[in-house]
Design a protein around this motif. Structure first.
Motif, PDB file in Angstrom:
ATOM      1  N   GLY A 627     -18.517  13.512  -6.686  1.00 11.46           N
ATOM      2  CA  GLY A 627     -17.109  13.207  -6.884  1.00 11.46           C
ATOM      3  C   GLY A 627     -16.185  14.222  -6.250  1.00 11.46           C
ATOM      4  N   THR A 628     -14.890  13.997  -6.445  1.00 15.67           N
ATOM      5  CA  THR A 628     -13.878  14.846  -5.815  1.00 15.67           C
ATOM      6  C   THR A 628     -13.805  16.240  -6.434  1.00 15.67           C
ATOM      7  OG1 THR A 628     -12.211  13.874  -7.288  1.00 15.67           O
ATOM      8  CG2 THR A 628     -12.483  12.886  -5.104  1.00 15.67           C
ATOM      9  N   PHE A 629     -14.427  16.420  -7.602  1.00 14.70           N
ATOM     10  CA  PHE A 629     -14.441  17.755  -8.188  1.00 14.70           C
ATOM     11  C   PHE A 629     -15.406  18.673  -7.457  1.00 14.70           C
ATOM     12  CE2 PHE A 629     -12.795  15.323 -11.830  1.00 14.70           C
ATOM     13  CZ  PHE A 629     -11.665  16.084 -12.123  1.00 14.70           C
ATOM     14  N   VAL A 630     -16.442  18.122  -6.824  1.00 10.76           N
ATOM     15  CA  VAL A 630     -17.423  18.964  -6.135  1.00 10.76           C
ATOM     16  C   VAL A 630     -17.144  19.057  -4.639  1.00 10.76           C
ATOM     17  CG1 VAL A 630     -19.255  18.696  -7.837  1.00 10.76           C
ATOM     18  CG2 VAL A 630     -19.022  16.998  -6.012  1.00 10.76           C
ATOM     19  N   ILE A 631     -16.666  17.974  -4.025  1.00 10.91           N
ATOM     20  CA  ILE A 631     -16.237  17.997  -2.622  1.00 10.91           C
ATOM     21  C   ILE A 631     -14.857  17.347  -2.579  1.00 10.91           C
ATOM     22  CG2 ILE A 631     -16.705  17.245  -0.258  1.00 10.91           C
ATOM     23  CD1 ILE A 631     -19.656  17.332  -0.880  1.00 10.91           C
ATOM     24  N   THR A 645     -16.535   8.984  10.608  1.00 12.66           N
ATOM     25  CA  THR A 645     -16.396   7.957   9.583  1.00 12.66           C
ATOM     26  C   THR A 645     -16.974   8.534   8.291  1.00 12.66           C
ATOM     27  OG1 THR A 645     -16.606   6.181  11.190  1.00 12.66           O
ATOM     28  CG2 THR A 645     -17.043   5.627   8.871  1.00 12.66           C
ATOM     29  N   VAL A 646     -16.156   8.590   7.261  1.00 16.00           N
ATOM     30  CA  VAL A 646     -16.561   9.267   6.024  1.00 16.00           C
ATOM     31  C   VAL A 646     -16.541   8.278   4.861  1.00 16.00           C
ATOM     32  CG1 VAL A 646     -16.105  11.169   4.439  1.00 16.00           C
ATOM     33  CG2 VAL A 646     -15.582  11.426   6.885  1.00 16.00           C
ATOM     34  N   ASN A 647     -17.606   8.225   4.126  1.00 12.39           N
ATOM     35  CA  ASN A 647     -17.601   7.481   2.863  1.00 12.39           C
ATOM     36  C   ASN A 647     -18.155   8.384   1.773  1.00 12.39           C
ATOM     37  OD1 ASN A 647     -20.325   7.147   4.031  1.00 12.39           O
ATOM     38  ND2 ASN A 647     -20.663   5.823   2.246  1.00 12.39           N
ATOM     39  N   ARG A 648     -17.932   8.019   0.538  1.00 16.44           N
ATOM     40  CA  ARG A 648     -18.328   8.864  -0.599  1.00 16.44           C
ATOM     41  C   ARG A 648     -19.157   8.042  -1.571  1.00 16.44           C
ATOM     42  NH1 ARG A 648     -16.027  13.541  -3.045  1.00 16.44           N
ATOM     43  NH2 ARG A 648     -14.197  13.421  -1.641  1.00 16.44           N
ATOM     44  N   ILE A 649     -20.223   8.645  -2.063  1.00 19.29           N
ATOM     45  CA  ILE A 649     -21.026   8.050  -3.129  1.00 19.29           C
ATOM     46  C   ILE A 649     -20.972   9.014  -4.311  1.00 19.29           C
ATOM     47  CG2 ILE A 649     -23.315   7.329  -3.892  1.00 19.29           C
ATOM     48  CD1 ILE A 649     -23.967   6.556  -1.041  1.00 19.29           C
ATOM     49  N   GLY A 650     -20.290   8.618  -5.363  1.00 16.80           N
ATOM     50  CA  GLY A 650     -20.152   9.489  -6.521  1.00 16.80           C
ATOM     51  C   GLY A 650     -19.977   8.685  -7.791  1.00 16.80           C
ATOM     52  N   GLY A 651     -20.792   8.967  -8.778  1.00 12.37           N
ATOM     53  CA  GLY A 651     -20.701   8.287 -10.061  1.00 12.37           C
ATOM     54  C   GLY A 651     -19.943   9.115 -11.071  1.00 12.37           C
ATOM     55  N   GLY A 652     -19.932   8.635 -12.305  1.00 14.59           N
ATOM     56  CA  GLY A 652     -19.227   9.357 -13.353  1.00 14.59           C
ATOM     57  C   GLY A 652     -19.899  10.646 -13.746  1.00 14.59           C
ATOM     58  N   ASP A 653     -21.192  10.767 -13.488  1.00  9.91           N
ATOM     59  CA  ASP A 653     -21.940  11.996 -13.740  1.00  9.91           C
ATOM     60  C   ASP A 653     -23.110  12.032 -12.777  1.00  9.91           C
ATOM     61  OD1 ASP A 653     -23.810  10.192 -14.742  1.00  9.91           O
ATOM     62  OD2 ASP A 653     -23.457  10.713 -16.843  1.00  9.91           O
ATOM     63  N   ARG A 654     -23.986  13.023 -12.947  1.00 10.20           N
ATOM     64  CA  ARG A 654     -25.110  13.184 -12.021  1.00 10.20           C
ATOM     65  C   ARG A 654     -26.031  11.964 -11.997  1.00 10.20           C
ATOM     66  NH1 ARG A 654     -27.728  18.500 -14.351  1.00 10.20           N
ATOM     67  NH2 ARG A 654     -25.510  19.008 -14.328  1.00 10.20           N
ATOM     68  N   PHE A 655     -26.165  11.311 -13.154  1.00  9.61           N
ATOM     69  CA  PHE A 655     -27.059  10.156 -13.225  1.00  9.61           C
ATOM     70  C   PHE A 655     -26.410   8.931 -12.577  1.00  9.61           C
ATOM     71  CE2 PHE A 655     -27.923  12.932 -16.864  1.00  9.61           C
ATOM     72  CZ  PHE A 655     -29.199  13.334 -16.514  1.00  9.61           C
ATOM     73  N   GLY A 656     -25.097   8.794 -12.746  1.00 10.45           N
ATOM     74  CA  GLY A 656     -24.396   7.714 -12.081  1.00 10.45           C
ATOM     75  C   GLY A 656     -24.455   7.866 -10.567  1.00 10.45           C
ATOM     76  N   THR A 657     -24.299   9.099 -10.079  1.00 11.31           N
ATOM     77  CA  THR A 657     -24.414   9.351  -8.634  1.00 11.31           C
ATOM     78  C   THR A 657     -25.818   9.057  -8.143  1.00 11.31           C
ATOM     79  OG1 THR A 657     -22.662  11.026  -8.681  1.00 11.31           O
ATOM     80  CG2 THR A 657     -24.238  11.140  -6.861  1.00 11.31           C
ATOM     81  N   ASN A 658     -26.817   9.485  -8.906  1.00 10.77           N
ATOM     82  CA  ASN A 658     -28.216   9.227  -8.552  1.00 10.77           C
ATOM     83  C   ASN A 658     -28.473   7.716  -8.434  1.00 10.77           C
ATOM     84  OD1 ASN A 658     -31.268   9.097 -10.338  1.00 10.77           O
ATOM     85  ND2 ASN A 658     -31.132   9.788  -8.219  1.00 10.77           N
TER      86      ASN A 658
END
Length: 743
Positions: A627-631, A645-658
């Motif tokens: 998420g935007t808190f880490v990058i 070209t930039v895209n982001r994959i980030g969930g609500g927590d580490r498990f959501g991102t995983n």
């Protein structure tokens, strides 16, 4: 079921080791006798927290003779009705053969239970040498204070204060005569003549001694079972209102069950049970499934009767402070999940403070449909419970169900709620989980890859993923810190080799042995000499395999160098924050599967080193992991401004991102096998990520104790029927192996 109940019943009746005698530190003479008239709440002079030491030179007094001693001025009442005695247990040998045979014991060596030794005395025991009793191993004493409303012991004050001065925890008892006055009246008399209590850790709860009649009125003092139950209730309730603590009750199973009609409503009151000549207390009176104290002999090493407390010295002190932990008990038998129909739970529970009461059981459900709570009564028929706990009865079972709400994890946690008045609180009976997906009617079959330490686990993961020698490469990274090691996982996966771990200056023997088995074409050592020293590198070189060290000035530089080495022609990259490890671990196998490197970045601004790598290698796209808190959004904007070209994959927590990363790389029903590793322990996930990436399997992360629902849903979507768990049960428990859902 019966086996489980028997085990639980046995566990409840098992105590801990005997506390050894505390060595004396100073000689003291026995305390002088206090006033002949006990105060309503007897207490020795001085601090209530002091613990006088027994005399180190004292020797135990001789065991009392079989016959009663003749005290000066005690015990009266025509010498306690011509020496039938009227002390705690004095009626048992003649009236209760089941409890009173083989009474004399020299010590507790023959007992099959452990605990803290003690004694009980009365006016028959005069001149007790309390320091000597303490030196012989006794740690607590109950002392007769009164009987009926017509007798008080002139020895009470000296015994009560003398035992305290010698270091004992002591309390008072009352010999009941239920046919002379009502229970409340005798309770008030007892309280006024020594039956008080104070929470000083040295005063035992007052004790009701109720046993066979001494006046010829019959076993039960001429009272019906209903009258006796009411008398006892009046006594203990009155005494509790006067003292603020539940008094203890002394009796035998035979007397209690005859005279109260097997009343099972007094479990809130600690049980002091009498039974002689056996190695255990045997069957207990109907109200109890556990005992607090046991009078196991009427003569022996100590003056008076021989007793034992069911617990440790610390627990004895807690008991003296008023703690009587009798929460509900029960068993959560299990769950039943019927696809398309329902999810059900079953078990049993009862409250030890009142065995006749119905316990309410609270079930917290977690299903694909959400989280909810149900409360049901544990009053169903369970004959096995009644058989395992005589006196409890059969009506203590519970069942509950919730409708089917789709594929995935179903979990239920069960709590037995304490009945009103039970101050011990509720009892957690645990959580259980079921799982269903079209690919697996239960949790996927699991193979655990766990060594004795992190280095051993890495070896087992390597052996599983690379069973045959002749691998193209083996990466070796620090097993002590993650910064340099993170970049190794994606690179090793891309080049189809394992990640093995090293200490800073020594390569573990298990790692050396595995490298010899693998026979890699080369070894890549990730990290500079500060992470893995030259002496460790020399051990690797001695294997006769080319060794390449890749180490930059910091973790970010190292990740770029590893990316250049392993992904020379990549047209894109994944970037993850180098200040943590979780997102990088999730990204590594996904990056390898897509043929792109994993780069570590600081996350605030696009630094010159990263910018030079991205533009210098002709990359066209970047995927930010997290998420935007880490990058930050600023980093993303700068990368976009550089033409990427930039895209982001980030969930609500580490498990959501995983889960989102796995979903981006693996389609539905595309992964019959997957790796599962800890989301809190970077080491196991690091080596598992390399193995997963090399074999094109997803890596999923879990908590130590449970699997988040978002991860459970991925097992359903992927069609996974088997999994490798990287790490031991300290990293991922057996509940994780069954996909136990997080509540």
């Amino acid at each position: 079921m019966k086996t489980g109940l028997a085990v639980l019943a046995a566990a409840i009746l098992t105590a801990v080791a005997v506390v050894p005698a505390v060595p004396a530190t100073a000689a003291e003479a026995p305390a002088a006798a206090a006033s002949a008239t006990p105060s309503p709440t007897p207490s020795p002079s001085g601090s209530s927290t002091a613990t006088p030491a027994p005399s180190p030179s004292a020797t135990p007094s001789a065991s009392p003779s079989a016959g009663p001693q003749a005290p000066a001025g005690d015990p009266s009442l025509t010498e306690m009705n011509a020496a039938r005695n009227h002390t705690m247990g004095s009626t048992i040998p003649s009236s209760d053969p089941a409890s009173g045979s083989g009474s004399t014991s020299t010590f507790k060596a023959s007992l099959a239970v452990s605990g803290v030794l003690g004694q009980d005395v009365s006016g028959w025991q005069t001149g007790v040498n309390w320091p000597a009793q303490y030196a012989a191993g006794s740690r607590f004493a109950y002392i007769k204070a009164s009987e009926g409303t017509y007798y008080t012991s002139s020895q009470f004050a000296s015994q009560y204060n003398g035992s305290y001065a010698a270091g004992f925890i002591r309390g008072a008892y009352h010999f009941a005569t239920p046919n002379t006055t009502d229970g409340a009246t005798q309770a008030r008399f007892f309280y006024a003549n020594g039956g008080g209590w104070s929470p000083d850790g040295r005063t035992l709860p007052p004790l009701l001694d109720i046993e066979y009649a001494t006046d010829g009125s019959g076993t039960c003092w001429g009272l019906t079972t209903g009258q006796m139950t009411q008398w006892i209730s009046d006594f203990v309730n009155t005494l509790r209102s006067l003292t603020g603590v539940n008094p203890a009750i002394y009796s035998t199973a035979n007397w209690w069950n005859q005279c109260t009609g097997s009343s099972n409503t007094f479990g809130a009151y600690p049980l002091f049970v009498a039974r002689y000549g056996t190695s255990t207390p045997g069957a207990l009176p109907a109200s109890w499934v556990d005992w607090t104290m046991w009078q196991f002999a009427d003569a022996g090493t100590f003056a008076g009767d021989q007793d034992i407390f069911n617990g440790t010295q610390t627990q004895l002190i807690q008991f003296a402070l008023g703690a009587q932990n009798h929460p509900p008990i029960g068993v959560y038998d299990g769950t039943t999940l019927t696809s398309g129909t329902s999810f059900s739970v079953a078990g049993w529970a009862f409250d030890q403070t009142n065995l006749a009461a119905t316990v309410q059981v609270q079930i917290t459900w977690s299903t694909p449909g959400g989280v909810s709570t149900t409360t049901v009564a544990a009053n169903g028929s369970r004959p096995d419970v009644g058989a395992a706990y005589p006196g409890v009865g059969n009506a203590h079972g519970f069942t509950a169900s919730i409708p089917w709400s789709g594929n995935g994890q179903y979990g239920a946690c069960v709590t037995a709620l304490a009945i009103p008045g039970d101050q011990a609180g509720n009892a957690d009976l645990g959580c259980k989980t079921s799982f269903f997906s079209p690919a697996s009617a239960t949790a996927p079959t699991a193979e655990r890859l766990a060594g004795s330490d992190r280095f051993g686990t890495a070896v087992l993961v390597s052996q599983h993923a690379f069973p045959n020698p002749g691998v193209p490469v083996a990466y070796v990274a620090s097993g002590l810190d993650f910064p340099d090691a993170l970049a190794a996982s994606a690179a090793a996966a891309k080049q189809h080799g394992p990640v093995l771990l090293s200490q800073a200056s020594v390569v573990p023997a298990a790692t050396i042995t595995e490298l010899q088995r693998l026979q890699p074409a080369k070894i890549v050592l990730v990290g500079g000499p500060n992470a893995i020293t030259d002496s460790a590198m020399a051990q690797l070189t001695a294997l006769g395999v080319p060794v390449v060290r890749i180490g930059g000035v910091d973790r970010y530089d190292t990740s770029r160098l590893v990316a250049s080495y392993a992904f020379p022609s990549a047209n894109g990259a994944y970037v993850a924050a180098g200040t943590g490890f979780v997102d990088a671990l999730s990204a590594a196998p996904v990056a390898a599967k897509s043929g792109r490197p994993l780069i570590l970045v600081a996350g605030g601004q696009l630094d010159a080193g990263t910018s030079a790598y991205l533009t210098g290698h002709s990359l066209t796209n970047v995927t930010i992991v997290g998420g935007t808190f880490v990058i930050s959004p600023g980093w993303q904007s700068q990368a976009t401004a550089a033409g990427l070209t930039v895209n982001r994959i980030g969930g609500g927590d580490r498990f959501g991102t995983n889960a989102l990363l796995v979903e981006s790389a693996f389609g539905a029903n595309s992964a019959p096998n997957a790796y599962l590793a800890s989301g809190a322990n970077w080491v196991d996930a690091l080596v598992a990520g390399a193995a997963a990436g090399s074999t094109a399997h997803p890596l999923l992360l879990a908590n130590t104790w449970c699997v988040p629902r978002v991860i459970g849903d991925e097992f359903v979507r992927l069609g996974t029927s088997s999994m490798e768990i990287a790490g031991g049960v300290n990293a991922l428990t057996s509940d994780v192996a069954s996909l136990g859902v997080c509540f």
